[in-house]
Design an enzyme around this catalytic site. Structure first.
Site, PDB file in Angstrom:
ATOM      1  N   GLU A  51      23.432  66.978  56.727  1.00  0.00           N
ATOM      2  CA  GLU A  51      23.922  65.718  57.305  1.00  0.00           C
ATOM      3  C   GLU A  51      23.696  64.564  56.332  1.00  0.00           C
ATOM      4  O   GLU A  51      24.576  63.715  56.141  1.00  0.00           O
ATOM      5  CB  GLU A  51      23.192  65.451  58.622  1.00  0.00           C
ATOM      6  CG  GLU A  51      23.506  64.108  59.260  1.00  0.00           C
ATOM      7  CD  GLU A  51      22.461  63.698  60.281  1.00  0.00           C
ATOM      8  OE1 GLU A  51      22.366  62.486  60.567  1.00  0.00           O
ATOM      9  OE2 GLU A  51      21.723  64.574  60.765  1.00  0.00           O
ATOM     10  N   ASP A  55      26.891  62.567  54.778  1.00  0.00           N
ATOM     11  CA  ASP A  55      27.050  61.140  55.019  1.00  0.00           C
ATOM     12  C   ASP A  55      27.499  60.424  53.750  1.00  0.00           C
ATOM     13  O   ASP A  55      28.415  59.597  53.771  1.00  0.00           O
ATOM     14  CB  ASP A  55      25.723  60.557  55.521  1.00  0.00           C
ATOM     15  CG  ASP A  55      25.765  59.045  55.662  1.00  0.00           C
ATOM     16  OD1 ASP A  55      26.489  58.541  56.530  1.00  0.00           O
ATOM     17  OD2 ASP A  55      25.077  58.364  54.866  1.00  0.00           O
ATOM     18  N   ASP A 124      26.576  63.937  63.885  1.00  0.00           N
ATOM     19  CA  ASP A 124      25.652  64.460  62.863  1.00  0.00           C
ATOM     20  C   ASP A 124      26.134  65.805  62.326  1.00  0.00           C
ATOM     21  O   ASP A 124      26.080  66.063  61.121  1.00  0.00           O
ATOM     22  CB  ASP A 124      24.243  64.611  63.445  1.00  0.00           C
ATOM     23  CG  ASP A 124      23.570  63.274  63.699  1.00  0.00           C
ATOM     24  OD1 ASP A 124      24.098  62.241  63.255  1.00  0.00           O
ATOM     25  OD2 ASP A 124      22.506  63.261  64.364  1.00  0.00           O
ATOM     26  N   GLU A 127      29.031  65.387  59.875  1.00  0.00           N
ATOM     27  CA  GLU A 127      28.554  65.012  58.543  1.00  0.00           C
ATOM     28  C   GLU A 127      27.958  66.220  57.822  1.00  0.00           C
ATOM     29  O   GLU A 127      28.175  66.408  56.614  1.00  0.00           O
ATOM     30  CB  GLU A 127      27.519  63.893  58.650  1.00  0.00           C
ATOM     31  CG  GLU A 127      28.109  62.554  59.052  1.00  0.00           C
ATOM     32  CD  GLU A 127      27.073  61.460  59.157  1.00  0.00           C
ATOM     33  OE1 GLU A 127      27.403  60.297  58.869  1.00  0.00           O
ATOM     34  OE2 GLU A 127      25.912  61.763  59.529  1.00  0.00           O
TER      35      GLU A 127
END
Length: 239
Positions: A51, A55, A124, A127
């Site tokens: 994650e 991101d 989450d 990502e």
């Protein structure tokens, strides 16, 4: 890994449009920390590290797209749109688009509290999935996948100028042009208590410039500010 889970991941890969070379990366991306904590031997990894990576990769893809396609936009304008496009609600929308929740490995507690539909869990995981694809392939591949998923969202955000804090923009413009602050007031409240609709108006120098409706005072004021800001931009384009 249970056979059923393997079959499910293959189905997910088909719908997602990407076939993983390293299946462990996909499994890790789909594994919530609650499942890892309950099954540490079966699942030594979960998706939080992916994650973190995803991101940054996602932010770069969106930033590059805005930079290359929208040459006339300022740094501030691109920054606001990028922030909007990578926020939790939008990533939840993208995750729902590919039915990501159906393939997550969740702990019993997370499962029982509706984890498959939680915005935080799904955003989450989305990502993490981006991070997993990046590690499994290269930047161009993950860029193509992301832009395909966002192919309708990005033009819509650009045309609607989503992500703008129109109240702040209007305040700055009013202070610059007139040396005054915009004034807001709630002029109407309709509906039952749990379904209220507010109507707000905003005035500049006691002249009505915009009105808007929303499910909260803040939302109504933002809608009014947007209308006023756009009107002010037409009247004072160089201001």
């Amino acid at each position: 890994m249970p056979a059923l889970f393997s079959e499910n991941t293959e189905g997910f890969e088909d719908s997602f449009g990407y076939r993983f070379n390293n299946k462990k990366l996909l499994v890790a991306a789909l594994t919530h920390k609650s499942y890892h904590h309950e099954n540490p031997e079966e699942s030594p990894e979960h998706n939080e590290r992916l994650e973190f990576l995803g991101d940054s990769v996602l932010g770069l893809v969106i930033a590059e797209k805005l930079f290359l396609d929208q040459v006339g936009f300022s740094e501030a304008e691109m920054s606001k749109m990028k922030s909007y496009l990578v926020k939790e609600a939008v990533l939840f929308e993208m995750a729902s688009k590919i039915s990501l929740g159906s393939y997550l490995r969740l702990g019993k507690g997370e499962e029982s509290t509706g984890g498959r539909q939680k915005k935080s869990v799904l955003s989450d995981a989305f990502e993490a999935l981006v991070g997993a694809v990046f590690l499994d392939s290269d930047y161009e591949t993950v860029r193509t996948l992301v832009l395909d998923l966002f192919r309708e969202k990005i033009p819509d955000v650009i045309s609607r100028k989503e992500g703008y804090d129109f109240k702040s923009e209007l305040q700055e413009r009013c202070q610059s042009l007139f040396g005054v602050l915009p004034e807001y007031r709630i002029v109407k409240l309709e509906g039952e208590e749990h379904k209220r609709i507010f109507t707000a108006e905003v005035s500049i120098n006691r002249q009505l410039y915009g009105s808007g409706m929303g499910k909260s005072k803040k939302e109504a004021q933002m809608a009014a500010a947007k209308e006023a800001f756009e009107r002010l931009m037409q009247e004072q384009p160089g201001g």
